[in-house]
Design a protein around this motif. Structure first.
Motif, short mmCIF file in Angstrom:
data_model
loop_
_atom_site.label_atom_id
_atom_site.label_comp_id
_atom_site.label_asym_id
_atom_site.label_seq_id
_atom_site.Cartn_x
_atom_site.Cartn_y
_atom_site.Cartn_z
N TYR A 16 -0.92 14.95 8.00
CA TYR A 16 -0.57 15.72 9.20
C TYR A 16 -1.08 17.14 9.14
CZ TYR A 16 2.44 11.77 10.12
OH TYR A 16 2.91 10.51 10.35
N THR A 61 5.67 8.97 1.55
CA THR A 61 6.87 9.67 2.05
C THR A 61 7.86 8.70 2.71
OG1 THR A 61 5.79 10.26 4.13
CG2 THR A 61 5.69 11.87 2.34
N PRO A 93 0.83 -1.21 0.00
CA PRO A 93 0.00 0.00 0.00
C PRO A 93 0.86 1.26 0.00
CG PRO A 93 -0.62 -1.48 1.81
CD PRO A 93 0.67 -1.98 1.23
C1 LIG Z 1 11.83 14.44 4.21
C2 LIG Z 1 11.10 13.52 5.15
C3 LIG Z 1 10.93 13.92 6.46
C4 LIG Z 1 10.26 13.08 7.35
N1 LIG Z 1 10.12 13.51 8.63
C5 LIG Z 1 9.50 12.71 9.52
C6 LIG Z 1 9.34 13.12 10.86
O1 LIG Z 1 9.77 14.20 11.24
N2 LIG Z 1 8.72 12.29 11.71
C7 LIG Z 1 8.21 11.08 11.29
O2 LIG Z 1 7.63 10.37 12.11
N3 LIG Z 1 8.34 10.67 10.03
C8 LIG Z 1 8.96 11.45 9.14
N4 LIG Z 1 9.11 11.03 7.84
C9 LIG Z 1 8.60 9.72 7.48
C10 LIG Z 1 7.17 9.71 6.93
O3 LIG Z 1 6.83 10.98 6.41
C11 LIG Z 1 6.14 9.35 7.98
O4 LIG Z 1 6.43 8.10 8.53
C12 LIG Z 1 4.73 9.34 7.40
O5 LIG Z 1 3.81 9.19 8.45
C13 LIG Z 1 4.52 8.22 6.42
O6 LIG Z 1 3.21 8.35 5.90
P1 LIG Z 1 2.89 8.11 4.36
O7 LIG Z 1 1.41 8.25 4.21
O8 LIG Z 1 3.70 8.94 3.50
O9 LIG Z 1 3.32 6.58 4.25
P2 LIG Z 1 3.74 5.70 2.97
O10 LIG Z 1 5.13 6.00 2.58
O11 LIG Z 1 2.69 5.82 1.93
O12 LIG Z 1 3.65 4.29 3.61
C14 LIG Z 1 4.51 3.90 4.66
C15 LIG Z 1 4.27 2.44 5.01
O13 LIG Z 1 2.96 2.26 5.53
C16 LIG Z 1 2.22 1.37 4.75
N5 LIG Z 1 0.85 1.89 4.69
C17 LIG Z 1 0.47 3.16 4.43
N6 LIG Z 1 -0.86 3.26 4.54
C18 LIG Z 1 -1.34 2.04 4.86
C19 LIG Z 1 -2.64 1.49 5.10
N7 LIG Z 1 -3.72 2.26 5.04
N8 LIG Z 1 -2.72 0.20 5.41
C20 LIG Z 1 -1.62 -0.60 5.49
N9 LIG Z 1 -0.39 -0.15 5.28
C21 LIG Z 1 -0.24 1.15 4.97
C22 LIG Z 1 2.91 1.37 3.40
O14 LIG Z 1 2.70 0.17 2.71
C23 LIG Z 1 4.36 1.54 3.82
O15 LIG Z 1 4.88 0.31 4.23
C24 LIG Z 1 9.76 11.85 6.93
C25 LIG Z 1 9.91 11.45 5.60
C26 LIG Z 1 10.58 12.28 4.71
C27 LIG Z 1 10.73 11.85 3.28
#
Ligand SMILES: Cc1cc2nc3c(=O)[nH]c(=O)nc-3n(C[C@H](O)[C@H](O)[C@H](O)COP(=O)(O)OP(=O)(O)OC[C@H]3O[C@@H](n4cnc5c(N)ncnc54)[C@H](O)[C@@H]3O)c2cc1C
Lengths: 748, 289
Positions: free
Chosen positions: B72, B29, B24
């Protein structure tokens, strides 16, 4: 209608003319090297050594070669020409043959139909390594029993400068030991280029580099081709800061293109980019300063050690700089300065903005503060008392010529308005140390200010003639007069193309300036390094324009005419080369006239520290810089701000973290660069005292802020915390006292 | 690599069941970084970012439900009353990351440095997992099993998180070595739950997964009772109590030395954060904030 008439307001010298590449870059339309594309092109990828030191027993490419889409797999034996390259000393293998000397060293390259196929093929290459114990400590490298990184031993260059009476007696002594870390240039555009095989059996390479001709001179012999069959064309450069002085993918892409007969693109990923270029030398510096009780400097003893990593690169020049600058921009009658660059199995280090001057400044300015404290003297008064001026004899015997407004800079920097005091409580935490982390409501807050003064040589030193050539053509068409300019000089983002256009407009009085793409069809422009292009290529363009104008005025019979355009029935062109005044290499006691000219800077940093957590907010940076003459004031301010940001990063967070020769933070997740919440407003003062012999009196402006800001930031942190802080970057552990370094220890 | 584009949660679940290897993608990010670095080569990607069911924010029966796909930036804008949650959300990445990144992704990645996770720990949140025709709720600590390990089954998706709304003060703080866009070196979430008369504290980046500081919680819960402070917020706690609490928080950590920080600094930082967070919580409840 474009006329030929020098006048204000046409974007000439001294105006803040808008950048010629500004709009396309902002709109995302500018083509960077990573955007290069050709019909039918292949992708190249590189296999790198995972070991910092190993013997290669064998390489088996058979599995990789038969993978779908793979067109070529090359190892050292496939290099048709000279097996090694290097900027000056050719000691770096195009592909490692028998031994690898650092983790990340290229061992094999692949060309395949897609980047994905190339990457998978890389993984299918089997290398049998005999892993050796790496040499990763720069002091250990000096030990007679140390393993030798190269057959000739581990000393890249040893510089000794003896000046006056190094045993001179002084009334007050201070001594200190300092360390600086390995900074990365972190250009936002990773290394990239496209090699296109040509019908004549040669190759055209489109590449992001800092110096087309230096690349060219290294590439052609390795390909086994005559120079005229290798043609380099500049592609869009996404930042450089020294990282593109050394060859990265250039030879590999050409080899693959020539082997496959197809265009080959190589574009490094961010992690690979950390292996793809040299870094700033980490340093260890021991210093003793002796002074009279009234603050007059009597003698400086310095021992400097820098880690050059596995290959020579520019280490000889970097240690030359660090050592010749070790006493600072001060009048020091007696000195013993000893610098050594060593080989280790760490990643190679070379050019980065500030080039040896940054490390030295961090140490000598900490010493000046220590000396002021020991003398109960105001640190600025101590600096003013000893400031270098025109006529000062440097430890190398070189007499400071040209402009050297050091006192003006110090006074001007101190006079810039301080940021207002802010109450600790009641602020949004984002405006406190810790920023978005919400770690404080003002607890543990302390403010401090610190100063640093420093300098940097302009253009290449120690006898090098880094001249630049320019071609200018003045013609007329239906829209009026037009000037065309061509040089091989590289716009790395510093604003050179804009300056060139401004010079042409001022010299010829035409508004319409067309710049032809830089390539190796014209003579060398030298490197976009050492703050030199505005002076050197600017100088060449000015000379060529003056020649064109002289011809035009001759046609007009030297009469006053309203518009010279009527004498432009046929175009006029000229090619000119600009040389800076000659310099002289150092002799056995470090005497000579190594540098062309200097740019000085002074910085004041105001910081806030959370003393409990060791977190920092820099509140303001004030930079006074000696610029000769600001040809484009806005561009100069941009250079000062950018250089300050890079200096702030060096002081607070930017460091390649090495463990046993392996980089542990090869990504922007863990190699931290300052964000907008880390970088404060910069207030600047431009001190304009024209430099003789340079176009319009201009000095290069790219580096002084990077030289002085780290020392100023750390001085401010010392003032806020009372801690010694002898290492940059300063870590939270240092600020809360969990990590300390020796105040002094005997040098090796 | 295929990208599957379901329009509804039901469709997504069918696709997931049919392609258990598919990964998924919500904000992407975390996932895109893994793809770019070559750490992950899934046969296909399931884009869940458009599913309306995952973008739900709702309140019922004294509970709050936060859809897995809510970014967020929406949390900080719409859930400001849950102060630690909003503070944690604001501390994530940059504006761009906060516009894309989701709580579901933070849970899916299950990093010990996931900034929302300590908040979910002190909220005692449950994670709603859905599969075709079935839903189950797992307590946060039954869902997070270890570094980058969760209890999700191959045919499940995260629908969202749910917690019981309670009265009380608290905060989230994160230490990093730059002032924004930084992975936590150590983080602390503290709440004083006035309904349950219980203190809860959780640590991020200080162990293999999110840790609750149980001994510190019990100690402070009891001290607040002893001082009569649950009944009268004006009652003050002595500095020795605050220090003893902070010491217990630091003791709960199981930190390591890594590129982001040293174990010694992490413990030190937690001690400082715990002292501050408690002082703020007490001050805020005295002020009725
Ligand atoms: C520049 C940068 C800065 C960041 N800073 C921070 C920070 O300060 N603090 C922090 O905590 N994180 C940070 N992150 C990491 C990231 O942004 C967070 O962990 C964020 O919450 C991930 O959410 P996403 O929706 O982008 O996840 P995705 O990248 O879309 O998914 C992450 C994982 O979750 C799974 N997933 C997503 N949605 C579901 C669902 N509905 N059901 C089952 N599995 C699912 C995906 O398969 C994947 O394995 C950063 C990342 C970057 C690139």
């Amino acid at each position: 209608m474009t006329a030929i008439r020098p006048r204000a307001g046409i974007g000439g010298v001294g105006e803040s003319a808008p950048r010629v590449d500004g709009l396309p870059k902002v709109k995302g339309e500018f083509e960077y090297a990573s955007d290069l594309r050709r019909e039918g092109m292949l992708w190249g990828e590189t296999l790198r050594s995972p070991h910092p030191s190993a013997r290669i027993r064998s390489i088996d490419v058979s599995q990789a070669a038969v993978r779908p889409g793979v067109r070529a797999v090359l190892v050292a034996a496939d290099v048709p020409g000279r097996p090694r390259f290097g900027l000056d000393v050719k000691d770096q293998p195009v592909l490692a043959a028998e031994v690898v000397r650092y983790a990340g060293e290229p061992v094999a390259v692949v060309a395949a139909d897609s980047q994905e196929a190339a990457r998978q093929a890389i993984r299918a290459i089997a290398v049998d390594y005999e892993v050796l114990q790496p040499l990763t400590d720069m002091e250990a490298a000096l030990h007679p029993d140390a393993p030798r990184v190269h057959p000739g031993g581990n000393v890249v260059r040893d510089v000794r400068i003896l000046h006056g009476d190094p045993d001179a007696a002084a009334e007050v002594w201070v001594e200190g030991y300092y360390e600086t870390g390995m900074q990365d240039q972190a250009p936002l555009g990773p290394e990239a280029g496209l090699a296109v095989p040509a019908v004549d059996g040669g190759v055209d390479l489109h590449v992001a580099t800092q110096w087309l001709h230096a690349d060219h001179e290294q590439i052609a012999p390795c390909l086994g081709l005559p120079e005229e069959k290798v043609r380099l064309h500049l592609s869009g450069v996404g930042g450089a800061f020294g990282a593109r002085e050394d060859v990265s993918m250039q030879i590999h892409a050409c080899l693959l293109a020539l082997r496959t007969g197809r265009p080959v693109k190589m574009a490094y990923s961010r992690p690979e980019s950390f292996s793809g270029h040299v870094h700033r030398h980490p340093s260890r510096i021991w210093m003793r300063h002796g002074a009279r009780r009234d603050g007059t400097l009597v003698v400086v003893h310095a021992r400097l050690l820098i880690d050059g990593g596995a290959y020579t690169s520019t280490s000889p020049a970097v240690i030359g700089n660090a050592t010749t600058f070790a006493a600072g921009p001060y009048d020091v009658p007696n000195a013993s300065l000893h610098g050594t660059a060593v080989f280790t199995n760490n990643p190679p280090c070379g050019a980065m903005r500030g080039f040896g001057a940054v490390q030295a400044c961090f140490a000598y300015e900490a010493q000046m503060d220590r000396l002021a404290a020991a003398l109960y003297m105001d640190p600025l008064a101590l600096r003013l008392k000893n400031a270098m001026r025109p006529g000062t004899v440097m430890p190398t015997g070189q007499v400071v010529g040209g402009s050297a407004p050091v006192r003006k800079l110090i006074q001007g920097c101190a006079a810039m308005p301080l940021p207002p005091e802010e109450a600790a409580g009641g602020r949004d935490p984002i405006r406190l140390p810790g920023g978005a982390g919400n770690t404080s409501r003002g607890e543990g807050l302390a403010r401090g200010a610190g100063y640093a003064v420093g300098f940097k040589n302009l253009a290449y030193s120690e006898g090098f003639d880094d001249s630049s050539q320019a071609w200018v053509r003045l013609s007329r068409d239906g829209q009026g007069a037009m000037a065309e300019v061509k040089t091989a000089a590289v716009e790395v983002g510093q604003g050179l193309d804009t300056i060139v256009a401004q010079i042409v407009r001022s010299e010829l009085g035409v508004e319409r300036v067309v710049q032809l793409p830089p390539d190796t069809a014209i003579g060398s422009a030298g490197s976009s390094s050492a703050s030199r292009q505005t002076m050197m290529t600017g100088g060449a363009v000015q000379l060529a324009c003056q020649a064109v104008r002289a011809e035009l005025e001759a046609r007009a019979g030297h009469h006053e005419v309203p518009d010279l355009i009527e004498f432009l029935d046929s175009p006029i062109e000229a090619v000119r080369t600009f040389h800076h005044r000659p310099t002289r290499a150092l002799d056995g006691t470090g005497q000579g006239e190594p540098h062309v000219a200097f740019a000085f800077g002074a910085a004041r940093a105001v910081v806030e520290v959370d003393r409990d957590l060791g977190l920092v907010r820099v509140v303001q940076l004030a930079v006074a810089q000696d610029v000769g003459r600001a040809l484009n004031p806005q561009s100069v301010l941009g250079q000062i701000e950018g250089g300050s940001a890079q200096g702030l990063g060096f002081a607070l967070m930017e460091e390649i973290d090495l463990a046993g020769g392996l980089v542990r933070n090869a990504s922007f997740t863990d190699y931290l660069l300052p964000t907008t919440l880390d970088m404060p407003p910069v207030v600047s003062l431009l001190v304009e005292e024209p430099e003789p012999g340079m176009p319009f009196g201009a000095k290069g402006v790219g580096e002084p802020s990077t030289v002085v800001v780290p020392a100023a930031v750390v001085a401010a942190l010392r003032a806020a915390t009372g801690r010694a802080l002898s290492r940059a970057p300063v870590k939270p552990d240092d600020l809360v006292g969990l990590r300390t370094f020796p105040g002094y220890r005997p040098p090796p | 690599m295929d990208v599957l584009l379901p329009r509804t949660l039901e469709e997504a679940l069918e696709m997931k069941a049919a392609h258990p290897q598919t990964v998924p993608l919500a904000g992407g990010t975390d996932l895109m970084v893994d793809l770019n670095f070559g750490r992950l080569r899934p046969p296909s990607i399931l884009d869940v970012s458009r599913l309306p069911e995952l973008r739900v924010l709702s309140r019922e029966d004294g509970h709050c439900f936060l859809g897995a796909g809510v970014p967020y930036s929406r949390i900080t804008a719409e859930l400001g009353e849950f102060r630690p949650l909003a503070q944690a959300s604001r501390s994530v990445g940059s504006p761009q990351i906060r516009n894309r990144g989701t709580v579901g992704g933070n849970l899916g990645t299950a990093s010990p440095a996931g900034d929302i996770l300590p908040v979910l720990a002190v909220y005692q949140a449950e994670v709603d997992l859905v599969r075709p025709g079935d839903t189950r709720a797992l307590a946060w600590d039954r869902f997070l099993l270890g570094p980058k390990r969760t209890a999700i089954a191959p045919d499940e998706l995260i629908a969202g998180v749910r917690w019981k709304v309670f009265r009380g003060t608290g905060s989230f703080s994160k230490i990093g070595t730059r002032n924004a866009m930084v992975i936590a070196v150590a983080s602390l979430c503290l709440v004083l739950d006035e309904d349950a008369r219980q203190v809860r504290a959780a640590l991020g980046s200080c162990g293999p997964t999110i840790l609750r500081a149980a001994a510190a919680e019990d100690y402070l819960t009891a001290e607040l009772r002893r001082a009569g402070s649950w009944d009268d917020p004006a009652c003050r706690l002595g500095q020795p109590v605050i220090d003893a609490f902070a010491e217990r928080v630091a003791d709960a950590a199981r930190p390591i030395d890594d590129v982001r920080g040293t174990a010694a600094y992490r413990r030190h930082g937690l001690r400082v954060l715990a002292r501050r967070a408690l002082a703020w919580a007490l001050e805020d409840r005295r002020q009725g904030r």
